[in-house]
Design an enzyme around this catalytic site. Structure first.
Site, short mmCIF file in Angstrom:
data_model
loop_
_atom_site.label_atom_id
_atom_site.label_comp_id
_atom_site.label_asym_id
_atom_site.label_seq_id
_atom_site.Cartn_x
_atom_site.Cartn_y
_atom_site.Cartn_z
N ASP A 205 0.34 -1.62 -0.53
CA ASP A 205 -0.19 0.38 0.20
C ASP A 205 0.81 1.53 -0.06
O ASP A 205 0.39 2.07 0.89
CB ASP A 205 -0.62 -0.45 1.49
CG ASP A 205 -2.26 0.92 0.81
OD1 ASP A 205 -2.05 1.48 0.39
OD2 ASP A 205 -2.43 1.39 1.58
N ASN A 210 1.83 6.62 3.38
CA ASN A 210 2.89 6.30 4.02
C ASN A 210 3.91 5.65 4.08
O ASN A 210 4.50 4.88 4.25
CB ASN A 210 2.04 4.47 3.11
CG ASN A 210 0.97 3.43 3.86
OD1 ASN A 210 0.10 4.63 4.98
ND2 ASN A 210 0.53 3.27 3.40
N ASP A 222 3.27 1.82 8.31
CA ASP A 222 2.05 0.66 7.93
C ASP A 222 2.82 -0.19 6.86
O ASP A 222 1.64 0.33 5.38
CB ASP A 222 1.12 1.79 7.77
CG ASP A 222 0.04 1.21 7.66
OD1 ASP A 222 -0.26 0.00 8.25
OD2 ASP A 222 -1.12 2.03 7.15
#
Length: 333
Positions: A205, A210, A222
């Site tokens: 992701d 992030n 993350d």
């Protein structure tokens, strides 16, 4: 074990959080601040005579303990290889994973920064360098418990959930239902154009939110969605703008990436299928979490007809993008 209600986090009260930290060996000072997070619950917690820490309580039932441990192991491998990631701390117990009734939690050092400005070519080049190195580590082993990306299966299963649970309004369902088969067909065509694509362990992701930047340092955070998939999954979310701009950005990313690792340029054909997959899976994610009181509060527009009419328009645009030529790199024909 404490029985978890239909809203798992109803049982996660401030006293329980602080007690869990003390049981894990931390001397807390009573300060607790909830941070923006929806899938999990994340808190800044004050530690006596030390810097605060960030504690993440994983949503019960989303990942198994084995899957969470694979996330931690992967992050530790990246950190050991000097890849700039924020990894879970080793608790006083010697483990990186704590338990509080039915909740599993991890503790992270507090890190500051802001999202990278991907309009700056040097930033993209540096991100590419780090992603090439991250993927070199990701390719040294395989996940045993974490999922593997399957674009077509994911689109079809997520769509099935939305239709069977009547999330798409009745008046929009004919338009929606006519779009999905065409999207799947054109996604399949793009996947065929990509050919036999190598897969590896990914961040999963890797969007700008992030990544933290501060004083020339970059930090990947993350890895909650880490999984097995094609390398392009960790690159395409950093691209934005029109086709020309995205092509130029892609070129900068790859220039840095290929300082450390070769990239199969045929993977560019997967960008639009991945975008389609992400759009539909995001709708399904919201639908599956709607019984969590945080979701109607923070995403009130999701249950409104306007949201779904916008989704139909967006899917039509996505179909047009799938029917157009794949993104080109500068100088590539």
């Amino acid at each position: 074990m404490t029985e978890i209600s239909s809203h798992p986090y109803d049982a996660l009260k401030p006293d329980k959080i602080l007690d869990a930290m003390e049981d894990a060996g931390f001397i807390v000072n009573g300060r607790l601040f909830a941070l923006n997070s929806y899938e999990n619950r994340v808190y800044q917690i004050g530690i006596e005579d030390k810097s605060p820490v960030i504690t993440k309580f994983y949503r019960p039932g989303r990942w198994s303990e084995a899957q969470i441990r694979e996330e931690h192991e992967f992050t530790a491998q990246l950190l050991a290889a000097d890849i700039p990631v924020v990894a879970p701390m080793v608790l006083p117990s010697g483990d990186t994973l704590g338990r509080c009734d039915d909740f599993l939690f991890a503790v992270f050092p507090q890190r500051g920064g802001q999202a990278p400005d991907t309009s700056i070519t040097d930033t993209l080049y540096r991100l590419g360098q780090w992603l090439g190195q991250l993927h070199n580590i990701g390719d040294t082993a395989s996940f045993s418990h974490r999922p593997t990306m399957s674009i077509l299966y994911g689109i079809e299963e997520n769509n099935r959930f939305l239709i069977e649970n009547r999330w798409v309004p009745d008046d929009l369902r004919p338009a929606w239902n006519s779009l999905i088969p065409d999207l799947v067909e054109h996604c399949a065509r793009r996947i065929d154009e990509a050919g036999d694509v190598h897969t590896l362990r990914l961040h999963g992701d890797c969007h700008a939110g992030n990544i933290l930047c501060r004083e020339e340092q970059m930090l990947f955070v993350d890895l909650d969605d880490c999984r097995t998939g094609p390398a392009i999954q960790d690159l395409w979310l950093l691209l934005n703008g029109d086709d020309v701009e995205r092509g130029q950005q892609f070129g900068e990313l790859l220039e840095g990436y290929e300082m450390f690792r070769d990239f199969n340029r045929r993977e560019r054909h997967l960008i639009e299928p991945l975008r389609c997959y992400r759009q539909i899976s995001h709708c399904t994610w919201l639908a599956k979490r709607w019984d969590d009181p945080a979701f109607p509060r923070f995403f009130p527009w999701f249950a409104q007809p306007r949201f779904w009419s916008d989704q139909v328009l967006s899917l039509r645009e996505q179909l047009a993008a799938l029917q157009s030529p794949s993104i080109n790199l500068p100088g590539q024909y």
